[in-house]
Write an enzyme that holds these catalytic residues in place. Structure first.
Site, mmCIF file in Angstrom:
data_model
loop_
_atom_site.group_PDB
_atom_site.id
_atom_site.type_symbol
_atom_site.label_atom_id
_atom_site.label_comp_id
_atom_site.label_asym_id
_atom_site.label_seq_id
_atom_site.Cartn_x
_atom_site.Cartn_y
_atom_site.Cartn_z
ATOM 1 N N GLU A 3 45.419 42.914 45.408
ATOM 2 C CA GLU A 3 44.898 41.617 44.983
ATOM 3 C C GLU A 3 45.023 40.562 46.085
ATOM 4 O OE1 GLU A 3 45.804 42.324 40.230
ATOM 5 O OE2 GLU A 3 46.825 40.703 41.274
ATOM 6 N N PHE A 63 36.397 43.225 26.364
ATOM 7 C CA PHE A 63 36.580 41.828 26.763
ATOM 8 C C PHE A 63 36.060 41.537 28.165
ATOM 9 C CE2 PHE A 63 40.557 44.077 27.825
ATOM 10 C CZ PHE A 63 40.722 43.731 29.164
ATOM 11 N N LYS A 117 43.828 29.766 36.167
ATOM 12 C CA LYS A 117 42.481 30.048 35.652
ATOM 13 C C LYS A 117 41.727 28.759 35.287
ATOM 14 C CE LYS A 117 43.697 34.685 34.028
ATOM 15 N NZ LYS A 117 43.535 35.662 32.937
ATOM 16 N N ASN A 133 43.942 32.501 29.177
ATOM 17 C CA ASN A 133 45.410 32.503 29.109
ATOM 18 C C ASN A 133 46.077 31.835 30.314
ATOM 19 O OD1 ASN A 133 44.786 34.511 30.909
ATOM 20 N ND2 ASN A 133 46.076 36.087 29.976
ATOM 21 N N TYR A 142 38.563 42.267 38.930
ATOM 22 C CA TYR A 142 38.981 42.834 37.640
ATOM 23 C C TYR A 142 38.352 44.200 37.373
ATOM 24 C CZ TYR A 142 41.339 38.590 35.905
ATOM 25 O OH TYR A 142 42.217 37.549 35.691
ATOM 26 N N HIS A 164 46.959 34.314 35.870
ATOM 27 C CA HIS A 164 47.032 35.755 36.121
ATOM 28 C C HIS A 164 48.169 35.995 37.098
ATOM 29 C CE1 HIS A 164 45.915 39.838 37.354
ATOM 30 N NE2 HIS A 164 46.179 39.421 38.579
#
Ligand code: CMP
Length: 148
Positions: free
Chosen positions: A137, A68, A20, A123, A60, A126
């Site tokens: 994905e 969020f 990320k 974070n 997403y 992913h």
């Protein structure tokens, strides 16, 4: 974690991973990729891209409407990311173990998120949460020519 492990015996499986924007900005993408390699994952495909909002929203989409979501899209489009297809027997679960809990405050020592995450949203990485998600994905981001 971080030590060379032998590949388990069994059929290989693919999982999608993303490094990320916060991890790319911190210049630790290479360290994270080494952790995957040291854990026995084979890098089946990799590319660096800057996602556009409609791409992040599509990726997403299962989280659309959650509190969020908008912050996640803003973050995921704030800078370049690395997209990877990682291959190994049991790759989906093994990558989830190596990444650690989604919330870095709950991630175990030695996991990627414990080492490199900055917050629940930022974070660091992913990883697909099931084989079915992995298929969706991977085909969302990679075409057949990019998957040798
Ligand atoms: P990821 O594994 O990419 O899947 C969804 C992402 O949403 C998650 O990592 C976090 O970056 C982000 N996120 C932010 N808040 C939450 C939350 N409360 N629960 C789950 N994911 C969250």
């Amino acid at each position: 974690m971080g030590q060379t492990q032998n590949l388990e015996v069994g059929p290989s499986e693919n999982t999608l991973a993303i490094i990320k924007p916060n991890a790319v900005k911190k210049n630790v993408a290479g360290k994270i990729i080494s952790m995957w390699e040291d854990a026995g994952f084979y890098i089946q495909a990799i590319k660096k891209v800057w996602l556009m909002p409609h791409q992040a929203r599509g990726f997403y989409r299962e989280h659309e409407g959650k509190p969020f979501f908008e912050g996640l899209i803003e973050f995921m489009t704030s800078g370049p990311v690395y997209l990877l297809v990682l291959a190994a027997p049991g790759a989906v679960q093994r990558n989830r173990d190596l990444m650690g809990a989604t919330d870095p405050a709950k991630a175990a020592d030695g996991t990627i998120r414990k080492l490199f995450a900055d917050s629940l949203t930022q974070n660091a990485v992913h990883g697909s949460d099931s084989l079915k998600s992995a298929e969706r994905e991977i085909s969302f981001f990679f075409n057949t020519f990019e998957l040798p």
